[in-house]
Design an enzyme around this catalytic site. Structure first.
Site, short mmCIF file in Angstrom:
data_model
loop_
_atom_site.label_atom_id
_atom_site.label_comp_id
_atom_site.label_asym_id
_atom_site.label_seq_id
_atom_site.Cartn_x
_atom_site.Cartn_y
_atom_site.Cartn_z
CD GLU A 100 5.83 52.30 67.52
OE1 GLU A 100 5.70 53.51 67.76
OE2 GLU A 100 6.07 51.85 66.39
CB SER A 507 -54.71 25.07 49.19
OG SER A 507 -55.64 25.25 48.16
#
Length: 827
Positions: A100, A507
């Protein structure tokens, strides 16, 4: 005639317009320069201050971690990992500089902070193409643009970029600028910064990247989509090689290193920020954070949330629940046959062609639910069908793989594969699962189907179940949530049934009332003269209880039969008889029982003070049920379930969890919710549930220290199993969201217990040799099972609370009279 003499050239008049044109050009040029200067000065004066960048901290997403540090989910607009420059490898820094801004460290004002030769070169290319096709931004300019300016290519933005680059160069060192650049730059696939890109493309930290991988990443800023190594590997390779040559030219690497890196293939693939294996848990955390702190703080401040989720246990929970619900939908673990609903769709023409090539049909959800995979039938015959599995490979299904199918409308079992599957059918498949009966030795519950994967057995036809379920697993001592699953598939339904589905436990609620009956000191303190023990006998005969509205309540047993003789309390619980349980509740008193049940953490308003309370007629969430059972497992202390162990900001500051309902609280209860002796007696009775009762199928786990209880509601609308080891307590619920029946023969032992077994097989891998601890307040004595009284001799022994033993029985007629006297007092 005389000829006029010509006028000398020097005496001819000059045109006045040239002067005015020249003057206009001079004045216009001066004004233009003055205007440009004024505009440039105004732009400079209005540029943002850059000193703030000296302490810049990037926006980071919310990250949620499992107990072992594994990332579960990252939520936020951008994927970022702030990384100091000192932790970024030098070769990676050099690669980005070479790609770059090769003269980034130059002291020549022509090249830093702005490259004027680069600007001229880019302008020439733009003029040739009559469009802004090439940029000339240095790293400093890119930092200026990324932080303060728009990416739109205009002259005004370019000038602002140049001016801002000078500001940055005046206030920041080059190391600071490079640090900002490498942490801010967008590198595709939602990744901002080099660390995020390394994890996204390679699943690594930057410190683990090879030179070739570094160069590949460095090639991305120019055009992240164009040079994407996942989507365009050839273009990415060309760009990578360019970067390597630039690094060699800048003397950053040797020629040998460059050649070796160029020889490396492009092997990038997309790595998701996290493979979220606990979406119901992370969704609860996300919602709480947004409600407490707001979306901006939650998603952008880099919060790190550390949970108690065990990845191993969570994966086991997901798989066990999914397969169990699929088995129910396929009729593999139920006595109620299920009719085949047919394929997902029948594809034709272009849709069929696209699916066979791997294109996901639009009728499917975005992702496959649970452990299912989609396929398309290519050919079918009576003996087999060839399936294109997700367009990638072919698999064969034979009669065994579709044997569960019952065809509508009569529900007759299919006798040939092509009765079920036809070319073009879009179907769901899963890895083959075989159901095997386990727990032999119980005439009713020995048929529980406990499935198992068959190695190399291939695939079988499957279906997305309409039935739902939930699983919650806790560390019984700390309350840490090890696994949480709120439904078959989070992709298909976000509703978290583990936390928010209020259902009757049947139950499965009995142990809380039985604990009230076993707590002899509490019973006597409440004014009762007679206390119970695990071997006390209860009559199992038809019962009618008058209700305040004038009607009668007549409970029945699941089998619709009664015992000829009274049965012991422990046996009543093991075999899950209903009528004796109601008698037990009436004996201790409904108000006393309701107050005692509250000790397990159930809100008073949720406890119905009616005779059916003991049979689970109230509505409770799986989280509430598992918390109550944890009290038995840990010796009587009611734990506080928590999911979030700590939260930190990006800077390491801890956030208080005081307002978090599922957040860790350091305080521990100073007194137990129930006496340790009562917890131990209940554990012993629930061990009998697994040894010889409704939970007998769990013996397949070959663990001595397991206790639990099944639960089935009236109309078979809910099926439960909740059980525990000395460390892990887990509950499983199965049912329909609209509360309709699971089928005439549905039960907790058939629908929920197999899921619990498979989950606990994984969760208990590290739990070897642990036993339930017997407190000193419990003693073991011989007793007579025919009377429930202590005996001088005999093979039968039971545990009792010290100081609250049953009387010692005599012999002959006296013992019989004493037994009937006690029974009469109880009834």
């Amino acid at each position: 005639m005389s000829t006029p003499e010509p006028t000398p050239p020097s005496s001819r008049p000059r045109p006045r317009w040239r002067f005015w044109v020249l003057l206009a050009l001079v004045v216009g040029g001066f004004n233009t320069l003055l205007g440009i200067g004024a505009w440039t000065w105004w732009t400079w004066d209005h540029l943002p201050a850059v000193r703030a960048l000296e302490d810049w901290h990037p926006e980071q997403p919310l990250r949620i971690y499992a107990a072992n540090g594994r990332l579960l989910q990252a939520i936020g607009p951008q994927i970022r990992f702030a990384l100091p420059l000192a932790k970024i490898p030098k070769d990676l820094q050099a690669a980005f500089i070479a790609a770059e801004n090769g003269r980034f460290y130059s002291h020549d004002p022509l090249y830093y902070p702005v490259s004027y030769p680069g600007i001229l070169r880019a302008a020439f290319v733009d003029i040739i193409h009559l469009a802004p096709v090439q940029g000339a931004s240095t790293i400093t300019e890119q930092v200026a643009r990324n932080f303060y300016l728009s990416p739109k290519k205009t002259i005004a933005r370019k000038v602002a970029e140049i001016l801002l680059a000078y500001k940055l160069a005046d206030h920041l060192t080059r190391a600071q600028i490079l640090d900002l650049y490498l942490n801010k730059i967008y590198l595709g696939q939602g990744a901002y910064g080099v660390e995020a890109a390394a994890r996204t493309y390679y699943g690594k930290d930057v410190s683990q990247l090879t030179l070739a991988q570094m160069a590949t990443l460095a090639g991305l800023p120019a055009a992240p989509s164009y040079f994407n190594p996942v989507k365009n590997p050839q273009l990415a390779r060309e760009r990578r090689d360019y970067v390597l040559h630039r690094m060699f030219a800048d003397h950053d690497i040797t020629h040998h290193a460059m050649v070796l890196a160029e020889a490396q293939p492009i092997r990038a693939r997309y790595h998701a920020p996290a493979n979220n294996i606990a979406p119901y848990a992370t969704e609860w955390i996300r919602k709480w954070l947004v409600k407490r702190f707001g979306a901006n703080f939650t998603y952008r401040r880099g919060l790190r949330v550390y949970t108690t989720i065990s990845p191993r246990d969570q994966r086991a929970a997901d798989h066990s629940l999914a397969v169990g619900l699929e088995n129910y939908a396929m009729g593999l673990d139920s006595l109620d046959p299920k009719v085949w609903r047919g394929p997902i769709a029948r594809l034709k023409g272009a849709a069929l062609k696209a699916a066979l090539a791997g294109g996901r049909p639009s009728v499917l959800p975005d992702r496959d639910p649970a452990n299912l995979r989609w396929g398309v039938v290519v050919q079918s015959s009576p003996g087999e069908a060839r399936i294109r599995l997700e367009g990638h490979r072919s698999v064969i299904l034979d009669r065994t793989d579709v044997a569960w199918v019952r065809l509508p409308p009569q529900g007759l079992q299919a006798s040939a594969v092509n009765q079920v599957l036809k070319p073009g059918d879009l179907i769901w498949l899963r890895h083959y699962v075989a159901a095997t009966n386990a727990g032999a030795g119980n005439r009713v519950w020995g048929a529980t189907a406990v499935w198992q994967r068959v190695a190399n057995a291939g695939w079988q036809l499957a279906a997305v179940p309409k039935v739902q379920g939930a699983l919650v697993s806790l560390d019984a001592h700390t309350g840490a949530i090890l696994a949480l699953n709120g439904g078959f598939s989070y992709k298909l339904s976000h509703f978290d049934r583990a936390l928010y589905a209020y259902r009757q436990p049947g139950s499965g609620f009995k142990p809380f009332v039985y604990a009230a009956a076993m707590d002899a000191p509490a019973l006597k303190a409440a004014g009762h003269r007679h206390y119970l023990t695990p071997v006390s006998l209860i009559k199992d005969t038809p019962l009618s209880v008058p209700l305040p509205d004038g009607s009668d309540y007549r409970p029945t047993n699941y089998s619709n039969t009664f015992s000829r003789t009274p049965i012991a309390v422990w046996q009543d619980l093991a075999d899950s008889h209903n009528v004796p349980s109601v008698r037990l509740l009436l004996h201790i008193g409904i108000p006393y029982a309701a107050a005692y049940v509250h000790r397990f953490g159930f809100p008073v308003q949720q406890i119905p003070q009616v005779p059916s309370m003991v049979l689970g007629s109230g509505d409770y969430t799986p989280m509430q049920i598992v918390r109550g059972y944890a009290t038995f497992a840990n010796g009587g202390y009611r734990p506080r379930p928590y999911l979030v162990s700590r939260i930190q900001t990006a800077s390491g500051e801890h956030i208080s969890l005081r307002d978090c309902a599922l957040g860790y609280k350091p305080e521990t209860p100073s007194t137990p919710a129930i006496p340790s002796g009562v917890a131990f007696l209940m554990t012993r009775m629930m061990e009998r549930v697994i040894h010889q009762g409704t939970g007998v199928a769990a013996q397949i786990l070959h663990r001595r220290a397991l206790a639990g209880k099944t639960g089935t509601t009236n109309g078979e609308t809910n099926a439960w199993f909740t059980g525990y080891s000395p460390r892990v307590v887990t509950t499983v619920w199965v049912g329909y969201d609209d509360n309709h029946s699971l089928g005439r023969w549905a039960a907790g032992a058939r629908e929920a217990l197999p899921i619990w077994i498979h989950y606990m097989k994984a969760a208990l891998q590290d739990e070897r040799g642990l036993r339930f601890t017997k407190p000193t307040t419990v003693v073991r004595r011989r007793y007579n099972p025919k009377t429930g009284l202590l005996a001088h001799s005999g093979p039968y022994k039971a545990y009792f609370l010290k100081g609250y033993l049953p009387p010692r029985g005599g012999s002959g007629l006296g013992a019989i009279k004493h037994f009937f006297h006690k029974l009469a007092n109880f009834l």
